[in-house]
Scaffold this active site. Structure first.
Site, short mmCIF file in Angstrom:
data_model
loop_
_atom_site.label_atom_id
_atom_site.label_comp_id
_atom_site.label_asym_id
_atom_site.label_seq_id
_atom_site.Cartn_x
_atom_site.Cartn_y
_atom_site.Cartn_z
N THR A 104 0.88 -1.16 0.16
CA THR A 104 0.02 0.02 0.08
C THR A 104 0.79 1.17 0.01
N GLY A 139 3.05 -3.03 8.51
CA GLY A 139 3.32 -3.39 9.92
C GLY A 139 4.75 -3.75 10.09
N GLU A 186 -6.23 -5.83 4.18
CA GLU A 186 -6.21 -6.92 3.11
C GLU A 186 -7.50 -7.04 2.13
C1 LIG Z 1 0.32 -11.94 18.15
C2 LIG Z 1 -1.16 -11.63 17.29
C3 LIG Z 1 -2.00 -10.40 18.26
C4 LIG Z 1 -2.73 -9.51 17.52
C5 LIG Z 1 -3.03 -9.81 15.99
C6 LIG Z 1 -4.24 -9.42 16.06
C7 LIG Z 1 -4.97 -9.23 14.89
C8 LIG Z 1 -4.13 -8.98 13.66
C9 LIG Z 1 -4.21 -9.99 12.86
C10 LIG Z 1 -3.86 -9.73 11.68
C11 LIG Z 1 -3.33 -8.56 11.22
C12 LIG Z 1 -2.03 -8.59 10.64
C13 LIG Z 1 -1.71 -7.90 9.82
C14 LIG Z 1 -2.47 -6.91 8.93
C15 LIG Z 1 -2.04 -7.43 7.42
C16 LIG Z 1 -2.65 -6.36 6.65
C17 LIG Z 1 -2.00 -6.34 5.28
C18 LIG Z 1 -2.46 -5.57 4.04
O1 LIG Z 1 -3.47 -4.99 4.35
S1 LIG Z 1 -1.39 -5.95 2.80
C19 LIG Z 1 -2.39 -5.08 1.54
C20 LIG Z 1 -3.59 -5.63 1.16
N1 LIG Z 1 -4.28 -5.06 -0.16
C21 LIG Z 1 -5.24 -5.53 -0.58
O2 LIG Z 1 -5.95 -6.08 -0.34
C22 LIG Z 1 -5.54 -4.68 -1.90
C23 LIG Z 1 -6.90 -5.02 -2.40
N2 LIG Z 1 -6.87 -4.75 -3.97
C24 LIG Z 1 -6.87 -5.77 -4.69
O3 LIG Z 1 -6.59 -7.04 -4.10
C25 LIG Z 1 -6.86 -5.54 -6.23
O4 LIG Z 1 -6.48 -4.29 -6.52
C26 LIG Z 1 -8.34 -5.89 -6.57
C27 LIG Z 1 -9.39 -4.95 -6.02
C28 LIG Z 1 -8.44 -7.51 -6.90
C29 LIG Z 1 -8.42 -5.40 -8.14
O5 LIG Z 1 -7.29 -5.78 -8.94
P1 LIG Z 1 -7.10 -5.58 -10.46
O6 LIG Z 1 -7.50 -4.20 -10.66
O7 LIG Z 1 -5.73 -6.01 -10.84
O8 LIG Z 1 -8.33 -6.64 -10.97
P2 LIG Z 1 -9.56 -6.36 -11.66
O9 LIG Z 1 -10.83 -6.06 -10.67
O10 LIG Z 1 -9.44 -5.93 -12.84
O11 LIG Z 1 -9.80 -8.02 -11.96
C30 LIG Z 1 -9.25 -8.68 -13.00
C31 LIG Z 1 -9.32 -10.31 -12.60
O12 LIG Z 1 -8.24 -10.51 -11.98
C32 LIG Z 1 -9.35 -11.41 -10.82
N3 LIG Z 1 -8.56 -11.34 -9.61
C33 LIG Z 1 -8.39 -10.24 -9.03
N4 LIG Z 1 -7.62 -10.66 -7.75
C34 LIG Z 1 -7.23 -11.80 -7.81
C35 LIG Z 1 -6.64 -12.70 -6.80
N5 LIG Z 1 -6.21 -12.35 -5.74
N6 LIG Z 1 -6.69 -13.91 -7.38
C36 LIG Z 1 -7.13 -14.38 -8.43
N7 LIG Z 1 -7.80 -13.55 -9.23
C37 LIG Z 1 -7.98 -12.32 -8.97
C38 LIG Z 1 -10.65 -10.86 -10.71
O13 LIG Z 1 -11.31 -11.60 -10.53
C39 LIG Z 1 -10.89 -10.63 -12.27
O14 LIG Z 1 -10.87 -11.68 -12.99
P3 LIG Z 1 -11.87 -11.69 -14.34
O15 LIG Z 1 -13.25 -11.17 -13.80
O16 LIG Z 1 -11.33 -10.89 -15.17
O17 LIG Z 1 -12.03 -12.99 -14.56
C1 FAD Z 2 -4.35 -1.61 10.45
C2 FAD Z 2 -3.81 -1.58 9.29
C3 FAD Z 2 -2.72 -2.45 8.68
C4 FAD Z 2 -2.46 -2.50 7.27
N1 FAD Z 2 -1.31 -2.94 7.05
C5 FAD Z 2 -0.47 -3.33 5.84
C6 FAD Z 2 0.43 -4.01 5.53
O1 FAD Z 2 0.97 -4.55 6.37
N2 FAD Z 2 0.87 -3.74 4.28
C7 FAD Z 2 0.30 -3.21 3.44
O2 FAD Z 2 0.70 -2.97 2.21
N3 FAD Z 2 -0.91 -2.30 3.62
C8 FAD Z 2 -1.37 -2.31 4.78
N4 FAD Z 2 -2.83 -1.77 5.01
C9 FAD Z 2 -3.30 -0.97 4.06
C10 FAD Z 2 -4.67 -1.56 3.65
O3 FAD Z 2 -4.45 -2.74 2.87
C11 FAD Z 2 -5.33 -0.76 2.91
O4 FAD Z 2 -5.68 0.27 3.76
C12 FAD Z 2 -6.76 -1.11 2.39
O5 FAD Z 2 -6.37 -2.34 1.38
C13 FAD Z 2 -7.77 -0.36 1.84
O6 FAD Z 2 -7.00 0.62 0.75
P1 FAD Z 2 -7.22 2.31 0.93
O7 FAD Z 2 -6.62 2.67 2.20
O8 FAD Z 2 -6.52 2.69 -0.20
O9 FAD Z 2 -8.83 2.41 0.80
P2 FAD Z 2 -9.56 3.25 -0.41
O10 FAD Z 2 -9.74 2.55 -1.57
O11 FAD Z 2 -9.01 4.47 -0.33
O12 FAD Z 2 -11.12 3.20 0.57
C14 FAD Z 2 -11.62 4.47 0.66
C15 FAD Z 2 -13.21 4.16 0.26
O13 FAD Z 2 -13.32 4.13 -1.11
C16 FAD Z 2 -14.18 3.05 -1.61
N5 FAD Z 2 -13.61 2.55 -2.83
C17 FAD Z 2 -12.23 2.43 -3.43
N6 FAD Z 2 -12.15 1.73 -4.52
C18 FAD Z 2 -13.56 1.58 -4.82
C19 FAD Z 2 -14.26 0.67 -5.74
N7 FAD Z 2 -13.43 0.17 -7.07
N8 FAD Z 2 -15.42 0.67 -5.86
C20 FAD Z 2 -16.17 1.00 -5.00
N9 FAD Z 2 -15.74 1.66 -3.70
C21 FAD Z 2 -14.34 1.99 -3.87
C22 FAD Z 2 -13.85 1.96 -0.59
O14 FAD Z 2 -14.94 1.21 -0.52
C23 FAD Z 2 -13.86 2.91 0.61
O15 FAD Z 2 -15.13 3.40 1.22
C24 FAD Z 2 -3.17 -1.73 6.42
C25 FAD Z 2 -3.95 -0.84 6.80
C26 FAD Z 2 -4.64 -0.87 8.11
C27 FAD Z 2 -5.76 -0.07 8.59
#
Ligand SMILES: CC/C=C\C/C=C\C/C=C\C/C=C\CCCCC(=O)SCCNC(=O)CCNC(=O)[C@H](O)C(C)(C)COP(=O)(O)OP(=O)(O)OC[C@H]1O[C@@H](n2cnc3c(N)ncnc32)[C@H](O)[C@@H]1OP(=O)(O)O
Ligand code: FAD
Length: 666
Positions: A149, A188, A431
């Protein structure tokens, strides 16, 4: 020696009422007696490590002290774990996850290391890359995080701005953060803890963009821990929760890494700069799929924590009279309280059962991908998205409901409910943001609907669409099986409506993308309904499966819980069922009675059910939820730890209050 206190009498009576063997359920929830034994043994070792006991509750420490304490304790935890694993088997990931809560009062700054850094090396690295990085990472000789991110983009990862430009002359990638919005933001442990990270960046070769790819990057010197030249890194500051997670920012200025640091299991860059495409570019998103699956299990655990606290407290707490002249009742005897709490227990079971089959489905897809087969990947992606979204959202609601069910004391930090809420509410966003993931599933559902219309065979999780098209709606019966069919009818009906809405807008001349946006409220509702149908169906099937292998007394209680879950959601979504299924008003009236009967049946087992989660006091860290039920004594003991109670008169009296009062008197 620690003082042994008497167990609260109400809790003693509650435990005597229990109709099933608590231990048997604990083994079932853990996945077997051996897993429970391993977990208890490890937790017991941790309990006796003196250095892990906090002298001052963390809540009174400064931001910096809290972080430093978390690092200190995580290092001890890791050493204890290493010693344990030298003598015995490697601890199961869920057991180490649970034990972490007994040590770190909030989220560990090392959490992303095992949670995403190591899994990404395994999932995205070639065998050679794994051989190079994994031993160091597993031994924690290097510590990493997952930096995807950025300030400007979290959801739309194709829009990430960090660049990795290949220089064939030196066989290196040059990393850059061209703008402030390109800075990594959130990972993190990135703030001040890790020395490595997986960086997701846009690949450029000879001026051409090849999309986002993962790179292993060393960001700090292993000896001095100073940021390497070309790296700007730091902590992002206080958040709503996650106080010790050490979330950070990261920018690159012409920072060079060797070619071998691009994780190349999927796509590759050859020495001369030739780009070799992978089987499916979305495999780069693989770690996110794994974490989304795990979040279903995390949601089960956080719900179980909150339920344990609130149910034990409700058994101990007496307030108000049901009848004049009678003693004040245990608040758990108010039906409204049971309505708030028993669904929390059932929800945790629903998520545990869902995780069991979802994790198996995940393993199968990983195995298939190893054989270059990807048929089940789209279904897994759709399932992991909607189940992550629904389980984290439901867990957030349930934890807050449990906090409210504890009245004023639920608002105390020492109840631990605020911290648990911090975990659950964060998971709704990280996530993959909630709405965004529901829309990913909706995308799959629209395709599935089209296939169903074309008479094609559908994947198992959407096969109900074909049944729905083929058959008349089944005659309604208030049995769990028919109600689950009813949920499928709601999902199918909403999927059809959303599909038709898109078609209508397209026919009216809109682009498909605009039509999608115009229909997107209906799309997320369809996705939610699909999730609920999957959750109820999976929970029911798993309960039926396990019931044959447990004692009849336990089978009966598991059956009450699954029925409660299904009837609860029937009543919550009665409007939808009236629109899309054959349920009638009279059926709903009968189900209301059934729901009340189920609350009464679960009532004697409520404490036994939360005891079976087997969450130790050290993990629960709650004045309200401890096993012995010494709620009031613990609240007072914890209050006495406040630094403000350490002196009879605080200096602010002499400095400010006294002069202020004097002036007021004049
Ligand atoms: C000791 C412990 C103590 C306490 C702990 C307690 C609690 C804590 C527990 C855990 C917490 C720890 C850590 C927190 C971790 C957080 C880490 C993060 O957040 S990492 C960052 C995560 N980021 C995201 O998730 C980003 C979200 N966005 C996306 O995934 C993508 O951008 C999207 C929304 C999926 C869109 O992608 P894109 O634009 O490329 O794709 P399209 O929408 O155009 O779709 C195209 C096509 O691809 C298919 N597809 C998309 N994603 C996937 C996939 N992952 N796998 C397979 N296929 C995928 C999609 O279905 C489309 O298919 P089509 O329709 O074309 O057939
Ligand atoms: C506690 C915490 C820990 C994290 N840890 C990590 C980490 O370890 N590594 C890492 O890489 N990231 C991490 N992240 C980031 C996290 O993965 C992103 O914040 C998350 O994926 C959401 O993305 P954003 O912040 O860009 O939200 P945005 O996409 O900006 O969302 C804002 C609003 O826009 C809307 N929106 C956005 N796109 C669309 C769409 N296509 N259609 C409709 N609505 C839409 C959403 O629904 C939401 O209401 C962490 C976040 C938090 C809060």
């Amino acid at each position: 020696m620690a003082t042994v206190h008497k167990i609260n009498e109400d809790l003693v009576k509650e435990r005597q009422k229990c109709t099933f063997n608590v231990q048997e359920l604990t083994y079932l929830l853990d996945g077997g007696e051996e897993v429970t034994k391993e977990r208890r043994e490890f937790e017991n070792i941790l309990r006796n490590v003196k250095e892990l006991q906090d002298e001052v509750p963390e809540v009174y420490l400064s931001h910096k002290e809290r972080y430093e304490n978390a690092v200190r304790k995580t290092c001890i935890l890791q050493n204890v774990r290493n010693d344990f694993e030298k003598k015995r088997e490697v601890l199961s990931p869920r057991n180490i996850f649970r034990a972490g809560y007994a040590v770190i009062k909030d989220v560990s700054p090392f959490f992303l290391h095992n949670g995403m850094f190591v899994p990404t090396i395994i999932g995205q690295g070639t065998p050679e890359q794994q051989a190079e990085w994994l031993p160091k990472a597993k031994a924690m000789a290097i510590i990493g995080t997952y930096a995807q991110t950025e300030l400007g983009h979290g959801t739309f990862i194709r829009g990430l701005e960090t660049t990795a430009t290949y220089d064939a002359k030196t066989e290196e990638f040059i990393l850059n953060s061209p703008k402030v919005t390109s800075y990594k933001w959130w990972p993190g442990g990135l703030g001040t803890t890790v020395n490595h990270c997986i960086t997701v960046a846009q690949l450029y070769i000879n001026g051409k963009k090849y999309g986002i790819h993962p790179f292993i990057v060393q960001i700090r010197d292993l000896e001095t821990h100073k940021p390497l030249p070309g790296i700007k890194v730091g902590e992002i500051g206080p958040k709503m929760g996650f106080a010790t997670a050490n979330n950070g920012f990261l920018g690159f200025q012409n920072f060079r890494i060797p070619r071998k640091n691009m994780l190349m299991k999927n796509a590759q860059v050859l020495k001369d700069g030739t780009f070799v495409k992978g089987m499916n570019e979305k495999l780069t998103y693989g770690t996110m799929v794994m974490v989304r699956v795990n979040i279903v299990s995390d949601s089960a655990f956080h719900t179980a924590m909150a339920a344990t606290i609130a149910v034990r407290y409700a058994a101990v707490r007496h307030q108000s009279q049901l009848k004049a002249k009678e003693p004040e009742v245990q608040i758990i005897d108010y039906l409204t309280q049971q309505h708030k709490l028993f669904i929390a227990i059932a929800t945790s079971h629903a998520f545990s059962n869902t995780y069991t089959w979802l994790y198996q489905a995940y393993l199968k897809v990983v195995e298939d991908l190893g054989k270059q087969k990807q048929d089940h990947l789209p279904e897994l992606h759709a399932l992991s998205c909607c189940l992550k979204a629904t389980s984290s959202r439901d867990a957030g609601v349930i934890v807050e409901q449990c906090r409210l069910a504890c009245g004023g004391h639920g608002y105390m930090a020492s109840s631990n409910l605020p911290i648990i809420y911090g975990y659950t509410t964060a998971a709704i966003t990280y996530e993959g943001e909630h709405t965004v993931l529901l829309l990913q599933t909706a995308r799959y559902l629209m395709k599935a609907w089209m296939s169903a219309l074309e008479g094609k065979v559908l994947a198992p999780s959407v096969a109900y669409l074909v049944d729905w098209l083929k058959s008349d709606k089944q005659r309604w019966q208030n049995t769990p099986e028919v109600i689950v069919k009813g949920f499928q009818h709601v999902a199918a009906g909403k999927i059809k409506d959303a599909f038709d809405a898109i078609q209508k807008h397209v026919k009216a001349g809109k682009d498909y993308e605009d039509a999608w946006n115009l229909a997107s409220v209906q799309l997320i509702k369809a996705s939610e309904a699909h999730s609920r149908a999957i959750l109820c169906d999976g929970y029911l099937r798993e309960t039926v499966r396990t019931s044959s292998s447990v004692s009849p007394s336990l089978a009966k209680v598991l059956n009450h819980l699954v029925q409660l879950y299904i009837v609860y959601w029937t009543l919550e979504t009665a409007g939808d069922l009236l629109v899309y299924s054959n349920i009638g008003k009279d059926d709903i009236a009968v189900l209301k009675e059934k729901y009340e009967e189920l609350l009464a049946l679960i009532r004697p087992n409520a404490v036994g059910l939360v005891d079976a989660f087997d969450i130790s006091d050290e993990i629960l860290q709650s004045t309200l939820g401890s096993y012995d039920g010494r709620v009031y004594e613990r609240l007072m003991e914890e209050a006495m730890k406040s630094p403000l109670n350490k002196e009879p008169v605080n200096q602010s009296f002499h400095k400010y209050l006294k002069p202020f009062i004097k002036k007021a008197k004049l």
